[in-house]
Design a protein around this motif. Structure first.
Motif, mmCIF file in Angstrom:
data_model
loop_
_atom_site.group_PDB
_atom_site.id
_atom_site.type_symbol
_atom_site.label_atom_id
_atom_site.label_comp_id
_atom_site.label_asym_id
_atom_site.label_seq_id
_atom_site.Cartn_x
_atom_site.Cartn_y
_atom_site.Cartn_z
ATOM 1 N N PRO A 1 94.130 15.987 -4.984
ATOM 2 C CA PRO A 1 94.340 17.405 -4.637
ATOM 3 C C PRO A 1 93.138 18.048 -3.940
ATOM 4 C CG PRO A 1 95.209 16.959 -6.809
ATOM 5 C CD PRO A 1 94.481 15.726 -6.385
ATOM 6 N N MET B 1 87.748 17.957 -25.387
ATOM 7 C CA MET B 1 89.116 17.894 -24.885
ATOM 8 C C MET B 1 90.050 18.746 -25.702
ATOM 9 S SD MET B 1 89.914 14.215 -23.351
ATOM 10 C CE MET B 1 90.880 14.917 -22.065
ATOM 11 N N ARG C 1 94.753 7.519 -16.290
ATOM 12 C CA ARG C 1 94.499 8.589 -15.315
ATOM 13 C C ARG C 1 93.182 8.231 -14.654
ATOM 14 N NH1 ARG C 1 91.751 13.450 -13.945
ATOM 15 N NH2 ARG C 1 90.107 12.110 -14.670
ATOM 16 N N ASP D 1 89.862 19.616 -20.251
ATOM 17 C CA ASP D 1 88.467 19.309 -20.601
ATOM 18 C C ASP D 1 87.597 20.524 -20.319
ATOM 19 O OD1 ASP D 1 86.051 16.983 -20.404
ATOM 20 O OD2 ASP D 1 85.776 18.748 -19.148
ATOM 21 N N LYS D 2 86.627 20.707 -21.215
ATOM 22 C CA LYS D 2 85.599 21.709 -20.940
ATOM 23 C C LYS D 2 84.328 21.213 -21.597
ATOM 24 C CE LYS D 2 84.614 26.595 -21.560
ATOM 25 N NZ LYS D 2 85.100 27.804 -22.211
ATOM 26 N N ASP D 3 83.276 21.047 -20.841
ATOM 27 C CA ASP D 3 82.006 20.555 -21.355
ATOM 28 C C ASP D 3 82.184 19.333 -22.236
ATOM 29 O OD1 ASP D 3 80.848 22.677 -20.043
ATOM 30 O OD2 ASP D 3 81.147 24.003 -21.756
ATOM 31 N N ALA E 1 96.423 21.274 -8.943
ATOM 32 C CA ALA E 1 96.167 19.845 -9.076
ATOM 33 C C ALA E 1 97.251 19.135 -9.857
ATOM 34 C CB ALA E 1 94.809 19.633 -9.748
ATOM 35 N N TYR F 1 97.649 25.381 -12.157
ATOM 36 C CA TYR F 1 96.704 24.405 -11.634
ATOM 37 C C TYR F 1 97.404 23.652 -10.512
ATOM 38 C CZ TYR F 1 93.574 24.676 -15.715
ATOM 39 O OH TYR F 1 92.701 25.070 -16.666
ATOM 40 N N GLN G 1 78.673 16.903 -14.565
ATOM 41 C CA GLN G 1 79.439 16.357 -15.674
ATOM 42 C C GLN G 1 79.669 14.872 -15.458
ATOM 43 O OE1 GLN G 1 83.647 16.894 -16.346
ATOM 44 N NE2 GLN G 1 83.181 18.094 -18.163
ATOM 45 N N GLY H 1 88.221 28.637 -18.580
ATOM 46 C CA GLY H 1 87.326 27.710 -17.898
ATOM 47 C C GLY H 1 87.599 26.253 -18.171
ATOM 48 N N HIS I 1 96.344 17.251 -20.895
ATOM 49 C CA HIS I 1 94.961 17.062 -21.340
ATOM 50 C C HIS I 1 94.042 17.988 -20.554
ATOM 51 C CE1 HIS I 1 96.499 13.267 -23.037
ATOM 52 N NE2 HIS I 1 97.110 13.101 -21.875
ATOM 53 N N ARG J 1 89.248 22.623 -17.429
ATOM 54 C CA ARG J 1 89.644 21.861 -16.250
ATOM 55 C C ARG J 1 90.810 20.976 -16.649
ATOM 56 N NH1 ARG J 1 87.942 16.633 -14.754
ATOM 57 N NH2 ARG J 1 86.494 16.575 -16.505
ATOM 58 N N ILE J 2 91.813 20.900 -15.793
ATOM 59 C CA ILE J 2 92.932 20.027 -16.153
ATOM 60 C C ILE J 2 92.538 18.580 -15.876
ATOM 61 C CG2 ILE J 2 94.049 20.232 -13.901
ATOM 62 C CD1 ILE J 2 96.698 20.096 -15.830
ATOM 63 N N VAL J 3 92.813 17.726 -16.845
ATOM 64 C CA VAL J 3 92.515 16.315 -16.626
ATOM 65 C C VAL J 3 93.775 15.615 -16.150
ATOM 66 C CG1 VAL J 3 91.693 14.183 -17.633
ATOM 67 C CG2 VAL J 3 90.689 16.352 -18.332
ATOM 68 N N THR J 4 94.798 15.684 -16.981
ATOM 69 C CA THR J 4 96.050 15.112 -16.527
ATOM 70 C C THR J 4 97.146 15.452 -17.521
ATOM 71 O OG1 THR J 4 97.074 13.138 -15.601
ATOM 72 C CG2 THR J 4 95.943 12.873 -17.671
ATOM 73 N N LYS K 1 93.073 27.980 -18.547
ATOM 74 C CA LYS K 1 92.427 28.042 -17.249
ATOM 75 C C LYS K 1 91.448 29.209 -17.201
ATOM 76 C CE LYS K 1 93.125 28.472 -12.345
ATOM 77 N NZ LYS K 1 94.046 28.514 -11.228
#
Ligand code: NFV
Ligand code: SF4
Ligand code: SF4
Ligand code: SF4
Lengths: 358, 147, 647, 128, 285, 125
Positions: free
Chosen positions: A328, F52, A320, F47-49, F74, F72, A224, F24, F45, F26-29, F21
């Motif tokens: 992490p 957003m 960000r 993201d996936k592929d 993170a 998450y 990605q 699938g 925020h 992903r946490i961005v922020t 989650k």
């Protein structure tokens, strides 16, 4: 068992930047690592209250000296999107050229520092020697080696002449040849492989779950790259993200090594397809609304959240950075490693603390 | 005996070991400092070695803005350097806080915490300018007696 | 004169023991111990001028010695059998029973009892051991006086068990003296068994469950050694018709199969010297009060084993047995050094190091050249002194800091400057030139250089030894001296023994060339006397305080000169350094700026974190349990090889 | 896996020309349009204050009354914004960087406030 | 035995000439390293400037034992060099040199700083790694010459290298560790950046660091002296062998990364012991 | 014009995040915006592929917010950052720096709040 507790940073010769890790080791095996940040925190996002949105370009550029150009570009794209400004084509290509040059210098810098992390001094020097050529290109074309300040809302501030383009092309040929000559050392040397292969493994599932970004993500096999979003002129360039499957320090190094060459290639493509035209458009009005933009930094996905309120000053500017996302995973990777591997793994995410803390 | 003392004195400026501390800089100044050590600028010509350890250092090169957290670190490091020692502040941030002077977590320039012997303006200064700064620092170094 | 000396060295301790056991007054007991110790020292020193000599007694103090010993022997075995029954230990019962039967058979059917006297031979070898036992042993006993008070105070005992303790302590001295002086293998066997019993009593002294278990283990393993020894004796009696040690040495090389009993004797020695795979009893002995461990380790007990091998060594020069003994010793040296690396318990480190050093001595005995023999003797002497010092230091430290973990001894110098310094010197005398231990090692390596497998093991082993000693010495000093040092007050009876041992270790090292000419050269001559085939020459010549040979030199005196100059310089520097600025330690710039939290850094969440330092124990590389398992397996194989090779 | 693939590179380094630039004995010509030291041609300045307003670092002070143009060279980030926005193009960056200093400095330039004619303006005083 | 004159000569050369030579060689080393890295590098006399400067700096200590230990290290290093020039017993020289190593460790450990402590532990592991190899090399020399004395080597008719080629390699291995050159700059790296800062040297500063540097000069001489013994039959041969070996060390230093101590111990023992075994067996068979 | 977000409440936040989650993402922020005297906007925020998804949670000042670091891990970093800068408190933070992620004791305010200074409160342990 008897434990040694030591502070790793904030000042430490292998860490170019102040980050602190409280390490607990047994026979040099890390059993616990706890990070502490805040040594570079300036709170610059908050400056949007007292600086107008144009001045903020210069400020976000100074979030970090290594990825400065791309910060400014991302910010400008955000403002332009918010204000509905269409940037001229030539400016888009020029943005690509400089941002990819930035990536080249950032990656070369990193390759050197990474070599330094496992004590390969000659390799470190070699990469930094090569990098000086890229710095010269930066300086000759923008007026500064590091903080190039070529972006402005609505376009770019400098142009490249045909002669300059030829010179850049020639210089990049040398750079490319020299970087290629180091491939075997960087990726195939016995001692280097011993220090990087299988060290700091992050599976692709872990990388996704922990929100890794950039080469750290791609080194775990997830291809990605924000450049796939086709911002700036990327819609007219051939680009495929690079990824390696192993998820160890070696893979992350390989990703960056390949990306260096890829970026050189992208610069060439952009120079070859550089259209004639204006450098920037005049921007009228004041930003209002909300926008989220993302671009690919050398270290990965950069996200700007901007909120305008119809005045010259933004309401909120939120940055960000990729390293922020990679902390992490780093914390998760450290336990179980040898102390000697700590700098290698810390470096392997290419940490940029000034980006992280802003 | 006198000859030995003279040799020691003259050696002082021939062997400045430096330590670089990133005191909240944006990296721009740091990478330029690091670049000084690399083949193209090679400050080891002048006997300069980046020791990365305050106890061995003669020159402290500091870049970046001071904030509440790193100012303690800065003071600690300065304290641990044996006399004689000089401090070179580089970059707009190190000199005054630069563009970030008014940011919420910024205290100001390096000289708010420790005495600075040489100021190198720029954002970031070029490696050559940093070398100039070290040279200026060295002049002061030679003048300083063992305090 | 001879008989008086012998009386003091052997019988007096037994009498003193009885006095200790029956007189309940502490002061009297202490006086008895001190006086006995002093007499032993004097007697042993007087013995120097008398060697070599042979005497035999038919009676001592009016009692028929030989038959008394016989009787005592059966009683002893019977008692062991009883102990086996008491502790429900099948192994001990079998071993003791078997010994009873064999001994009976031996006495009743195989020997004629005309010569009912007991012969003693004092030659340089036994003299050396007598000196060590009497002097070092006495010092340990004296150090034990304040130690045991503290110890019992700590345990909150209402009825002091010291009478018993000191009785066995001095008995052990007498027994050891007898053991090294006797020329009769059967008497040797008796004393050998008696030391086993002593160790059982001393180890189990505290009466805790662990102590009892470990004492039973010591008894069990000791009985194994006894059995091997007895079997050897039977063979010798059968083959050579004599049980006189000097006779055996003379006759054995020419007698077919004599190497089998020799091998059995060696096995008995290995048990007593706690060589792998029998090391567990010595490690178990650590539960006992420290004087016990010191006595068992440095000067007595374990030395009985190496003494036996060294004593018999001329009897197996140039045989396969000798090669295997060398191999076995070298292996133990290496293997137990490896085990020592993983230890943080000071007493266990000392224990493994003892085993390891005894291995080295046995290796020297196996190499069996004059140079190696000299090395072995040096090692015996200096090991006894330095190790006793270290044990007593650890004992003293342990009583103060209530831990025997070396990790708890970081910066001990600040709290116990005297003891810590003595311990550091003790460690240094173990590993560095120009001290005697190192000289012994130097001789050992030089004499083993051509023996490929042995030299490889010695090289590895000596490096590992350095590792586990040096780090210990280092951490004792590891503290900023900011606050200054608190002076240390010690009872006189604690301090003097320590200082005496420390001084002894250094001084004896300085005197080593003279020790060499006074003790070791005659000893090699004795070997020649005993074994006409050997024709050994003294390996080194001494001149100007240097030991020299064609193969190498060890300039003891010059090195000491350098040492003294270096020390002088160093101490001056140390004094000068008082003027230096006090700097906090490097903590990556994060050191805490408040005085309340020294040696701390500001960690995550702005909290002060105290730094911690620890040695590397390589436990992932060398887990003690696993390594012990391999080592024991290998050692068993080697020991089997040895016995089979003896055929 | 290879052993010592770096060898050709270092051998090449050893026998070929070293890449060290002999600074400070030889000083390289600056590239054109480099953003070095900021310089104000005070003669041209009309004290409009645009530079001061647009400067992202806010390091310029313009005093129209007294005809003062003050810049803090230690806070200036050499970004070129002021140069761009100045209506009279009286600001430039020199090619060379600003020299290092041993103590704090300010650039204070006194020009003639625009109301008056420039002819009698005293020579500008550069404070260094 | 040696004449008084020879003794004095050895003393003077050992105490005074050796460190100067050692410093020069270190300077040359830095210069060549720089050239290999495409740099100009410091002047040849740089090590002396460094030492002189350090001597003139403020005394900064955490624990005064550091000072004591530094001096003992120096004395031990000098003594071993003097013994070397007196053509004494190699094994003994080596043990004397170990005194220095031990005191360096004790000095580093006398400060409760984790970096210096880790450095000390690593130094011990380095000692653990090279000591057996060196002892075995010396044993090999003994097997070949029948003595541990250096004079015995000079009495040889043909260079030892021909008979002990593998042991020479082992020596090289051990010396790389002793000199703390990459890939074995584990307990303290000369100038490169390292995770343990400067390891054993971290807490030594100013004059005390200078002492350690001077001791290091002695050690360089001792080490190169040991190398030279392998071509003892001609002076030129010695020089060439030493120069080549040292160049090789620099080259290896520059084409490899720093390894971990676990790798160091296992590889050095595996390679070293195998080579030794082969060479020793071929000698004794 | 605001970005397209899905409004969530304190009660539904964790469940929504968990859902993302599991799908699938992903946490961005996360971003915190100081809206006015009384409210913060928290925007998460994902993201996936390269697509957003944003969740918006509007919370009153002073009230604790459930942490999503349990879902998450993170997120602990950004939540700590918001704690430092805005004085918001998160419940159940996986790794709580208690307002000391970036700031030292000298800073007793919440520097990023525009509307009035909210005193720092000790973070929930
Ligand atoms: N690449 C990059 Fe940055 C950004 N944004 C980030 O972590 O380097 Ni300084
Ligand atoms: S002076 Fe400029 S380059 Fe240097 S740290 Fe500050 S912003 Fe970065
Ligand atoms: S913008 Fe130009 S003319 Fe206006 S005040 Fe600034 S320097 Fe003078
Ligand atoms: S160069 Fe930039 S920072 Fe400097 S004065 Fe001009 S606008 Fe301000």
């Amino acid at each position: 068992m008897a434990q040694t507790i030591l502070p790793f940073g904030p000042q430490h010769p292998v860490l170019p930047e102040p980050i602190h890790l409280k390490l607990t080791v047994e026979d040099e095996i890390v059993v616990d690592a706890l990070p502490a940040l805040g040594y570079v925190h300036r709170g610059l996002e908050k400056l949007c209250d007292i600086r107008d949105y144009n001045q903020m370009v210069q400020i976000v550029e100074r979030v970090c000296g290594i990825c400065s150009k791309i910060h400014a570009m991302c910010y400008c794209q955000g403002i332009e999107e918010m204000m509905g400004v269409e940037v001229p084509d030539r400016a888009k290509f020029l943005r690509v050229i400089w941002s990819e040059l930035h990536r080249v210098h950032s990656h070369l810098l990193w390759l050197g520092l990474f070599a330094d992390a496992f004590g390969f001094e000659a390799l470190f020097y070699q990469f930094w020697k090569i990098r000086e050529k890229v710095m010269d290109i930066n300086e000759a074309t923008t007026g500064n080696r590091v903080i190039v300040s070529v972006n402005q809302v609505g376009g770019v501030r400098r142009d490249l002449s045909a002669e300059q383009l030829r010179w850049i092309d020639a210089e990049l040929k040398v750079v490319e040849a020299q970087v290629r000559a180091l491939r075997a050392t960087t990726l195939d040397d016995y001692t280097v492989k011993k220090r990087t292969k299988g060290i700091g493994v992050l599976s692709s599932a872990q990388a996704m779950e922990l929100g890794a970004a950039g080469p750290t993500l791609r080194g775990s096999g997830v291809a990605q790259d924000m450049r796939q979003l086709k911002y700036a002129a990327f819609d007219r360039l051939d680009f495929q993200p690079i990824s390696y499957p192993d998820g160890d320090s070696w893979s992350r190094c390989a990703v960056r090594y390949d990306e260096t060459l890829q970026s050189i290639d992208l610069v060439r493509q952009a120079m070859a397809r550089l259209p004639e035209g204006e450098l920037s458009v005049k921007v009228k009005g004041k930003p209002e609304g909300e926008v989220v933009t993302r671009v690919e930094q050398p270290r990965g996905e950069l996200l700007y959240y901007l909120k305008g309120n119809g005045t010259n000053n933004l309401d909120r500017c939120r940055i960000r950075t990729p390293t922020f996302a990679n902390i992490p995973p780093l914390v998760v990777m450290l336990p179980g490693l040898e102390l000697a591997d700590v700098p290698v793994v810390v470096l392997s995410i290419d940490p940029c603390i000034s980006c992280t803390e802003r | 005996m006198q000859a030995i003392l003279d040799f020691i004195k003259s050696s002082r400026i021939k062997s400045p070991w430096l330590m670089h501390f990133d005191c909240g800089s944006c990296n721009g100044c740091d990478i330029e400092t690091l670049a000084c050590l690399t083949p193209v600028y090679d400050v080891e010509r002048f006997g300069i070695v980046n020791v990365g350890n305050p106890k061995h250092a003669d020159i402290l090169i500091v870049s970046g803005t001071v904030n509440h957290r790193n100012k303690k670190v800065l003071a600690n490091l300065y304290e641990q350097m044996p006399h004689p020692k000089v401090v070179v502040a580089i970059g707009a941030c190190g000199l005054s806080g630069g563009v970030f002077r008014e940011a919420p977590n910024v205290v100001g320039g390096i000289d708010k915490v420790i005495p600075v012997d040489a100021y190198v303006p720029g954002c970031p200064p070029k490696p050559e300018a940093i070398i100039d700064g070290v040279v200026l620092g060295l002049q002061k170094f030679a003048e300083k007696s063992l305090a | 004169m001879h008989s008086t000396l012998m009386f003091i060295l052997i019988v007096l301790p037994f009498l003193a023991a009885i006095a200790c056991a029956v007189v309940p007054v502490k002061q009297v007991r202490s006086a008895v111990v001190v006086v006995t110790g002093a007499l032993l020292v004097v007697a042993s020193l007087l013995l120097i001028g008398k060697v070599p000599f042979e005497t035999s007694f038919t009676s001592m103090a009016g009692l028929p010695l030989a038959s008394m010993t016989q009787l005592a022997d059966f009683l002893l075995l019977g008692f062991v059998l009883f102990l086996g029954w008491k502790h429900k230990h099948l192994g001990i019962k079998i071993l003791a029973g078997a010994q009873l039967v064999i001994l009976f058979a031996l006495e009743a059917f195989m020997m004629d009892h005309h010569a009912a006297s007991m012969a003693f031979v004092a030659d340089p070898l036994s003299l050396t051991l007598v000196l060590i036992i009497s002097i070092v042993g006495s010092i340990i006993c004296i150090h034990a006086i304040p130690y045991m008070d503290n110890h019992e105070h700590h345990l909150h005992l209402t009825i002091s068990r010291q009478p018993r303790f000191f009785a066995w302590l001095v008995v052990l001295l007498g027994t050891m003296n007898a053991l090294v002086l006797t020329n009769d293998l059967l008497a040797f066997y008796f004393f050998f068994e008696l030391t086993t019993l002593c160790s059982y009593m001393l180890i189990g002294h505290d009466g805790t469950e662990e102590a009892t278990n470990n004492s039973v283990r010591a008894l069990y393993l000791g009985s194994m050694g006894g059995l091997a020894l007895l079997l050897g004796a039977v063979f010798f009696q059968n083959m050579l018709g004599s049980l006189e040690i000097q006779e055996i040495i003379k006759l054995a090389p020419s007698a077919g199969y004599a190497m089998l009993p020799m091998a059995l004797l060696c096995v008995a020695a290995f048990v007593k010297s706690a060589q792998a795979p029998f090391q567990s009893w010595l490690l178990g002995a650590m539960v006992a009060p420290t004087p016990t461990s010191a006595l068992l380790h440095s000067s007595t007990m374990v030395k009985a084993g190496v003494y036996l091998v060294l004593r018999m060594a001329p009897g197996f020069v140039d045989t396969t047995l000798s090669t295997y003994v060398a191999l076995f010793g070298a292996f133990t040296f290496l293997a137990t050094a490896l085990l020592a690396v993983s230890q943080s318990n000071a007493k266990r480190i000392l224990a493994y190091s003892t085993v390891s050093n005894l291995g080295l001595i046995i290796a020297c005995a196996g190499i069996n050249t004059p140079a190696a023999t000299a090395a072995a003797l040096f090692l015996i002497i200096f090991h006894a002194v330095s190790k006793a010092l270290l044990f007593l230091c650890v004992g003293t430290i342990e009583q103060r800091i209530e831990s025997r973990d070396i990790e708890d001894m970081h910066g001990l110098f600040v709290r116990m400057p005297v003891t810590a310094s003595l311990a550091v010197i003790g460690v240094l005398t173990m590993i560095l030139p120009p001290f005697g231990m190192l000289m012994g090692k130097w001789m050992a390596i030089e004499s083993a250089a051509a023996n490929v497998p042995v030299i490889m093991m010695l090289a590895l082993g000596s490096a590992i030894t350095l590792l586990y000693w040096a780090r210990w010495a280092g951490l004792l000093m590891s503290h900023p001296l900011q606050g200054g040092v608190t002076p240390e007050v010690q009872p006189k009876l604690t301090k003097y023994p320590l200082v005496a041992l420390c001084g002894g270790a250094v001084l004896l090292s300085l005197l080593s060339p003279w020790i060499y000419s006074a003790l070791i050269v005659p000893m090699i001559d004795m070997v020649n006397l005993a074994n006409p085939q050997a024709m050994f020459e003294a390996p080194y010549v001494t001149s100007k305080g240097m030991l020299g040979a064609d193969s190498g030199v060890f300039p003891v005196a010059p090195l000491f000169l350098v040492l003294i100059v270096g020390m002088f310089l160093g101490l001056r520097v140390l004094k000068n350094a008082q003027g230096a600025r006090e700097a906090s330690i490097y903590l990556a710039g994060a050191q805490s700026r408040t005085a309340q939290t020294p040696d701390s850094f500001v960690g995550p969440v702005n909290q002060p974190v105290k730094v911690a330092n620890a040695n590397y124990y390589l436990t992932r590389l060398l887990p003690e349990g696993k390594v012990t398992c391999w080592v024991n397996t290998a050692a068993v194989l080697l020991a089997l090889l040895l016995v089979v090779g003896g055929l | 896996m290879r052993l010592g693939p770096m060898v050709p590179t270092v051998v090449k380094n050893l026998i070929s020309k070293k890449s060290t630039r002999p600074y400070p004995f030889v000083v390289r010509e600056p590239f054109p349009d480099q953003r070095g030291e900021l310089y104000c041609d005070i003669e041209q300045c009309i004290f409009c204050g645009t530079c001061a307003r647009k400067c992202p670092s806010q390091c310029i002070t313009v005093d129209k009354e007294q005809g003062l143009w003050i810049c803090d060279p230690f806070a200036c980030v050499y970004c070129g914004t002021c140069e761009e926005v100045c209506p009279t193009h009286c600001l430039h960056h020199k090619g060379a960087w600003r020299p290092v200093a041993g103590e704090r400095q300010m650039i204070e330039m006194k020009g003639t406030p625009p109301k008056k004619k420039k002819k009698d303006a005293a020579k500008d005083a550069a404070a260094e | 035995m040696m004449s008084i004159l020879g003794f004095l000569l050895a003393l003077v050369v050992g105490v005074f000439v050796a460190p100067i030579l050692g410093g020069l060689i270190t300077g040359l080393d830095r210069r060549i390293t720089a050239r290999i890295q495409s740099r100009l590098g410091p002047p040849i006399l740089q090590p002396f400037y460094d030492v002189a400067k350090l001597l003139g700096k403020e005394k900064l200590l955490n624990n005064s034992w550091q000072a004591f230990c530094a001096y003992v290290y120096l004395v031990a290093a000098a003594t071993s060099v003097v013994l070397f020039f007196m053509q004494s017993d190699l094994l003994l020289i080596f043990f004397v040199q170990a005194v220095g190593a031990v005191f360096l460790v004790i000095g580093a450990m006398s400060v409760p700083s984790p970096y210096s402590q880790i450095g000390a532990q690593r130094e011990l592991i380095q000692v653990l790694t090279y000591e057996p190899l060196l002892v075995l090399v010396l044993a090999g020399i003994y097997v070949h010459t029948g003595t541990f004395k250096i004079s015995g080597i000079y009495a040889l008719e043909e260079p030892m290298l021909l008979k002990l080629p593998l042991l020479f390699l082992v020596l090289g291995y051990a010396l790389t560790i002793k000199l703390r050159k990459s890939p074995f700059d584990i307990s303290a790296s000369a100038h490169a950046h390292q995770e343990i800062v400067r390891g054993v040297y971290t807490e030594f500063s100013g004059p005390y660091l200078a002492i350690l540097e001077i001791a290091h000069f002695y050690e360089v001489i001792l080490i190169l002296g040991l190398v030279s013994l392998f071509w003892s039959t001609s002076f030129v041969g010695m020089l060439v062998l030493v120069a080549l070996t040292y160049l090789a060390e620099i080259l290896v230093d520059n084409v490899s990364s720093r390894m971990t101590w676990r790798w160091m111990v296992t590889s050095a023992w595996a390679v070293g012991l195998t080579l030794t075994l082969i060479n020793l067996l071929s000698l004794t068979m | 014009m605001p970005i397209p977000t899905k409004q969530v409440t304190k009660e539904t936040l964790v469940a929504e995040v968990l859902q993302l989650k599991n799908a699938g993402w992903r946490i961005v922020t996360a971003t915190c915006v100081d809206l006015n005297e009384n409210e913060f906007d928290l925007i998460y925020h994902f993201d996936k592929d390269l697509q957003m998804e944003h969740l918006r949670l509007t919370v009153p000042k002073g009230a604790p917010v459930p942490s999503i670091s349990g879902v998450y891990l993170a997120a602990f970093l950004v939540e700590n950052e918001i704690q430092d800068q805005f004085g918001l408190c998160f419940d159940g933070l996986a790794l709580n720096f208690a307002n000391h992620l970036y700031l030292d004791d000298e800073v007793a305010t919440t520097p990023f709040c525009k509307f009035g200074v909210v005193r720092k409160t000790a973070a929930a342990e």
